[in-house]
Every structure is written in structure tokens, then in C-alpha cells.
Scaffold this motif. Structure first.
Motif, PDB file in Angstrom:
ATOM      1  N   ARG A  92      -8.041  -0.890  11.677  1.00 22.50           N
ATOM      2  CA  ARG A  92      -7.018  -0.592  10.450  1.00 22.50           C
ATOM      3  C   ARG A  92      -6.195  -2.021  10.396  1.00 22.50           C
ATOM      4  O   ARG A  92      -6.292  -2.448   9.147  1.00 22.50           O
ATOM      5  N   ILE A  93      -5.662  -2.672  11.303  1.00 25.35           N
ATOM      6  CA  ILE A  93      -5.036  -3.823  11.201  1.00 25.35           C
ATOM      7  C   ILE A  93      -6.093  -4.805  10.662  1.00 25.35           C
ATOM      8  O   ILE A  93      -5.695  -5.778   9.884  1.00 25.35           O
ATOM      9  N   LYS A  94      -7.052  -4.820  11.265  1.00 24.71           N
ATOM     10  CA  LYS A  94      -8.080  -6.057  10.728  1.00 24.71           C
ATOM     11  C   LYS A  94      -8.470  -5.999   9.474  1.00 24.71           C
ATOM     12  O   LYS A  94      -8.768  -6.892   8.782  1.00 24.71           O
ATOM     13  N   ARG A  95      -8.844  -4.616   8.878  1.00 20.97           N
ATOM     14  CA  ARG A  95      -8.899  -4.638   7.516  1.00 20.97           C
ATOM     15  C   ARG A  95      -7.619  -5.005   6.680  1.00 20.97           C
ATOM     16  O   ARG A  95      -8.063  -5.518   5.472  1.00 20.97           O
ATOM     17  N   ARG A  96      -6.697  -4.871   7.100  1.00 19.16           N
ATOM     18  CA  ARG A  96      -5.404  -5.211   6.289  1.00 19.16           C
ATOM     19  C   ARG A  96      -5.359  -6.713   6.410  1.00 19.16           C
ATOM     20  O   ARG A  96      -5.230  -7.082   5.084  1.00 19.16           O
ATOM     21  N   ILE A  97      -5.685  -7.440   7.331  1.00 16.89           N
ATOM     22  CA  ILE A  97      -5.688  -8.737   7.135  1.00 16.89           C
ATOM     23  C   ILE A  97      -7.005  -9.274   6.480  1.00 16.89           C
ATOM     24  O   ILE A  97      -6.705 -10.315   5.842  1.00 16.89           O
ATOM     25  N   LEU A  98      -7.918  -8.497   6.417  1.00 18.45           N
ATOM     26  CA  LEU A  98      -9.080  -9.018   5.599  1.00 18.45           C
ATOM     27  C   LEU A  98      -8.518  -8.839   4.144  1.00 18.45           C
ATOM     28  O   LEU A  98      -8.841  -9.895   3.225  1.00 18.45           O
ATOM     29  N   ARG A  99      -7.872  -7.906   3.868  1.00 16.79           N
ATOM     30  CA  ARG A  99      -7.354  -7.840   2.204  1.00 16.79           C
ATOM     31  C   ARG A  99      -6.481  -8.894   2.060  1.00 16.79           C
ATOM     32  O   ARG A  99      -6.282  -9.304   0.748  1.00 16.79           O
ATOM     33  N   LEU A 100      -5.701  -9.143   2.974  1.00 17.35           N
ATOM     34  CA  LEU A 100      -4.461 -10.161   3.058  1.00 17.35           C
ATOM     35  C   LEU A 100      -5.345 -11.694   2.505  1.00 17.35           C
ATOM     36  O   LEU A 100      -5.004 -12.507   1.589  1.00 17.35           O
ATOM     37  N   TYR A 101      -6.365 -11.778   3.313  1.00 17.03           N
ATOM     38  CA  TYR A 101      -7.277 -13.024   3.082  1.00 17.03           C
ATOM     39  C   TYR A 101      -7.772 -13.047   1.560  1.00 17.03           C
ATOM     40  O   TYR A 101      -7.663 -14.134   0.995  1.00 17.03           O
ATOM     41  N   ARG A 102      -8.236 -11.973   1.129  1.00 15.68           N
ATOM     42  CA  ARG A 102      -8.875 -11.794  -0.299  1.00 15.68           C
ATOM     43  C   ARG A 102      -7.628 -12.215  -1.072  1.00 15.68           C
ATOM     44  O   ARG A 102      -7.909 -12.738  -2.173  1.00 15.68           O
ATOM     45  N   ASP A 103      -6.538 -11.520  -1.053  1.00 18.23           N
ATOM     46  CA  ASP A 103      -5.329 -11.685  -1.806  1.00 18.23           C
ATOM     47  C   ASP A 103      -5.045 -13.264  -1.866  1.00 18.23           C
ATOM     48  O   ASP A 103      -4.450 -13.765  -2.970  1.00 18.23           O
ATOM     49  N   ASP A 104      -4.965 -13.977  -0.776  1.00 12.68           N
ATOM     50  CA  ASP A 104      -4.672 -15.003  -0.765  1.00 12.68           C
ATOM     51  C   ASP A 104      -5.694 -16.105  -1.501  1.00 12.68           C
ATOM     52  O   ASP A 104      -5.314 -17.011  -2.101  1.00 12.68           O
ATOM     53  N   VAL A 105      -6.988 -15.619  -1.493  1.00  7.73           N
ATOM     54  CA  VAL A 105      -8.000 -16.441  -2.365  1.00  7.73           C
ATOM     55  C   VAL A 105      -7.499 -16.263  -3.861  1.00  7.73           C
ATOM     56  O   VAL A 105      -7.548 -17.254  -4.469  1.00  7.73           O
TER      57      VAL A 105
END
Length: 446
Positions: A216-229
Motif C-alpha cells: 500500500r505504501i509503495k503504491r502511494r509513492i508511485l502515485r506521488l511520482y506520477r503526480d510529480d510528473v
């Protein structure tokens, strides 16, 4: 409290440089930059002020914009605002997410010259043009990179500080661990591949002892990366996301090289070059370039259009690969632990090798030569590293498979410039035919 190797770098900087330069820690989001710097500040200084420029108020920014002509007043206002007493040569300023306010970075030159306090900056996307184009980059700044937690740091987080010293001794003596101990360490390494090295993921796994919390934490980080893009990539947004989304499928291929045709018909590298650079500068990926002539410096003969894009964190790669599945539908976690991987095993093992090599100071290169007229001349070497002025080829095997045809051909062609050859695999250490076979968890010693 998480122990990180970068702490020793910070301590050496404090004791040796004694305020003569600031230190800038660059790293991807969520690798633990702010955490370790604040831990360092609490332990090594009498007081500190942390300014996070991602949410700094206008009052704080105004001090940096309008009060620096008089540093006495500058420090007095910051001290009053944060209610922190400052001690000459025993207080630290932390400029967190400094890329969000380049003016603070530009001031480092004058603050270091003043000499009263120490300064640490942290940030991501530090070198992108938009974050430096309107400032003079200070020469009084030492930059270091911070990566996700290594396997050794992961073991520290689990309370294990004895395994790695023993592994180092076995590596140096070329001595096998034995079946039982090797199986135990290999199982820990598989857990590390699944959880990854993002501190929040590691802490979640440690607290709950299950992979679902980590996932769950890792998926949140991946969403954060996409938001940063979306927020920072500007006109490159769609291209960056296309490359990022394609990483798992590209790494699942036999040769792992990023195939530009997957991005569209008649795609040329120069159209996507800035997007690849964006991901590399964000430290979301570890880029591995094809070095076409290993008889000279690896970086002098790189074919930039031929590259591999590994995820900077293997745990994130696992979650990214199966982002369309819920945790309960994903059997990959169980299969890795039981050593029953199939199609994805090479992708994950090679990615973790890239992650460990990069974290321990190696830039990533591979060697690829194709001969359309004679397939016997084809050579594919997964990684090339330099040790003691010699170039060492590395092949990664996700099983005990011991053929090394490419290494043999590589040595016949470039023997004068080559050092020790390595095969990283899932079995115990051994030497055979001049090749050192290492369990993949020993990548840290290369």
C-alpha cells in the motif's frame, strides 16, 4: 530509528570541512533525505532550524528575498520566527526541498563565507534547467546522492547487524556459506526485493510483518511520482509518463533494453531524450548505457540511444508491474519467497543488481554487440564495472544456470583490458573456469 550509511558521510563533512562548504543531498522523493538530515541535526548539533521550502510561508521567503544584505538581521529574524537559539559553529540550517526556492540555494555562497553556521540542502530534480536557470550555482556546495535503502540498511532496520560482516568475510575468502545459511540469507534478500528500500515501505513491513502494508505504501509513492510528473514535467509530461509506464514491460524482455518502438511508430530517440533525462534527474530510474568500446573509459564510448531503464527501487518495480491487480490477487510475493518465479524473475533480479551497484557508487553500463550476418558474434553483457583500472563484466542469472557464452566471447575479444568476471545468481559462492559466481546478495561487495 533507521540507520543509513549516508550518516557517516555527513559526519565526515561536519568534522573535516568545518563549515567551509555546504552539502547538498539529491535524491528521489521518499528516499528518506529529510528524515536522516533531521536525525543528524538533533544528534550532532546544539540547535538547528529546518526550513521546508515546499510549504514555507511568504514571511519566510520574504526574509530570504529582502533581508540578506544584513546577515545579523537575517539570522535574528529566522531565530525569532522558529523560536530556536543559534550557537556559532554549533547550529545547523537545513534547507529542505531547496529546488522549490532556488534563491535559498544561491545564498549558500554568502552564508558559507559568513562562517557562523553549517548548512545542508536537500532536494529532488536539483539539476533540471528550470530549477537553476535564474541563479548562480554556488561553488561552496558539495553534492552527494541518496538512494533507497540498500540490502545492508534493510537488515539494519530489521535489527540484524551481524549478517553483512560475515558475508564480507566469506566474499573476501571466497568461502561458501553452506546450504542452510545461504538459504536463510537468500530468503532475507527476496523479502528485500519485495519490500524494496523506500523507508516508509520498510517500516510498514517491519511493524506489521506482512507485505500488504508495504505494498500500500509503495503504491502511494508511485502515485506521488506520477503526480510529480504532472506537476513538474511541463511539456514533457505525456512522454515521461509513457516511458515510466513502459518500464516493467521493457524489463520483462530478454535483453532489457528500452525499445523505442513501444512508444509509437517511427519514434526517434531525440524526440524522447528530454523525457528520459527527466526521469533520470528525478532519480526515479537508474539508466544503464551501452558502452561500445570497453578498452577505454566506459563513459567515453556510450551509445546513448541504446539504454536500459531500471526502476531506482526494486520494491517499487514489483508494485508498478502489478499496479492493475489488488494485493490479494497477486501471487508474485508468495512465488518469490518460495523461489517459484517464472517469467518475471530475471527482471526483478537484474533490477536489484542495478540498484545495489548504483547505491554503492557505480555508474551503470552494459555491452551489446549484434552481428546480423553471424549470430555467433553476438555478445550481451548485463553490466560493466571498473575495479582496479580493469573492466569487469557481470552477468546476472535468476537461477543456478551456469552457461556464460557471452563472457567467454567477451574475454576472447578484450582480454587485455579485463579484470575478474562475475556471475551473480541465486546459489552459493564458488569459483570455476576463472569466473567468480556470487550469490546476488553479495552485489554490495563489488
Amino acid at each position: 530509528m533507521l540507520r543509513r550509511t549516508i550518516y557517516e558521510n555527513l559526519l565526515n563533512w561536519k568534522n573535516n570541512d568545518k563549515g567551509s562548504c555546504a552539502i547538498l543531498i539529491a535524491g528521489a522523493r521518499r528516499v528518506g533525505k529529510s528524515y536522516i538530515v533531521e536525525q543528524f541535526a538533533r544528534t550532532e548539533y546544539k540547535s538547528y532550524i529546518l526550513i521546508n521550502f515546499s510549504n514555507a510561508t511568504n514571511e519566510i521567503k520574504d526574509i530570504f528575498l529582502n533581508e540578506t544584505s544584513d546577515l545579523n538581521m537575517f539570522f535574528a529574524k529566522l531565530s525569532a520566527f522558529f523560536k530556536v537559539k543559534l550557537y556559532e559553529r554549533n547550529s545547523l540550517f537545513i534547507f529542505d526541498e531547496v529546488q522549490q526556492f532556488p534563491r535559498a540555494r544561491e545564498l549558500i555562497k554568502f552564508l558559507v563565507a559568513d562562517g557562523r553556521y553549517d548548512y545542508i540542502e536537500t532536494g529532488s530534480l536539483i539539476t533540471l534547467r528550470k530549477n537553476v536557470e535564474n541563479i548562480v550555482i554556488p561553488s561552496e556546495e558539495e553534492q552527494i546522492e541518496m538512494f533507497p535503502m540498500t540490502f545492508e540498511e534493510f537488515l539494519w532496520a530489521l535489527g540484524d547487524e551481524t549478517t553483512v560482516p560475515f558475508l564480507r568475510e566469506c566474499f573476501e575468502k571466497r568461502h561458501p556459506l553452506g546450504q542452510a545459511l545461504h538459504r536463510k540469507v537468500m530468503n532475507l534478500f527476496r523479502i528485500y526485493m519485495l519490500v524494496g528500500g523506500m523507508p516508509q515501505s520498510v517500516l510498514s513491513y517491519k511493524a506489521q510483518n506482512n507485505f500488504e502494508a508495504s505494498d500500500r505504501i509503495k503504491r502511494r509513492i508511485l502515485r506521488l511520482y506520477r503526480d510529480d510528473v504532472t506537476k513538474f514535467a511541463g511539456s514533457q509530461e505525456s512522454k515521461v509518463l509513457a516511458i515510466f509506464d513502459g518500464i516493467p514491460s521493457q524489463l520483462s524482455q530478454k535483453e532489457k533494453k528500452y525499445n523505442l518502438s513501444s512508444l509509437g511508430t517511427n519514434v526517434r530517440y531525440r524526440e524522447y531524450e528530454d523525457a528520459f533525462i527527466w526521469l533520470r534527474e528525478a532519480m526515479v530510474v537508474n539508466t544503464c548505457f551501452n558502452s561500445t568500446d570497453p578498452t577505454v573509459g566506459l563513459n567515453l564510448n556510450t551509445e546513448r540511444t541504446t539504454q536500459k531503464c531500471y526502476m531506482a527501487d526494486t520494491g517499487l518495480l514489483v508494485s508498478h508491474t502489478f499496479s492493475d491487480d489488488s494485493f490479494t490477487d497477486n501471487e508474485l510475493y508468495r512465488d518469490i519467497l518460495l523461489d517459484k518465479l517464472h517469467v518475471n524473475e530475471g527482471m526483478i533480479v537484474e533490477n536489484v543488481v542495478a540498484q545495489e551497484l548504483r547505491s554503492h557508487g557505480h555508474r551503470l553500463f552494459f555491452f551489446s554487440r549484434a552481428d546480423s550476418c553471424n549470430r555467433e558474434n553476438n555478445i550481451e553483457i548485463d553490466f560493466l564495472i571498473r575495479k582496479k583500472r580493469k573492466i569487469c563484466p557481470i552477468e546476472v542469472k535468476s537461477s543456478s544456470y551456469q552457461r556464460h557464452t557471452s563472457i567467454d566471447k567477451f574475454y576472447r575479444k578484450y582480454s587485455d583490458t579485463l579484470g575478474q568476471a562475475y556471475i551473480l545468481y541465486t546459489k552459493d559462492i564458488m569459483e570455476k573456469d576463472g569466473i567468480l559466481y556470487l550469490p546476488v546478495y553479495m552485489t554490495m561487495f563489488l
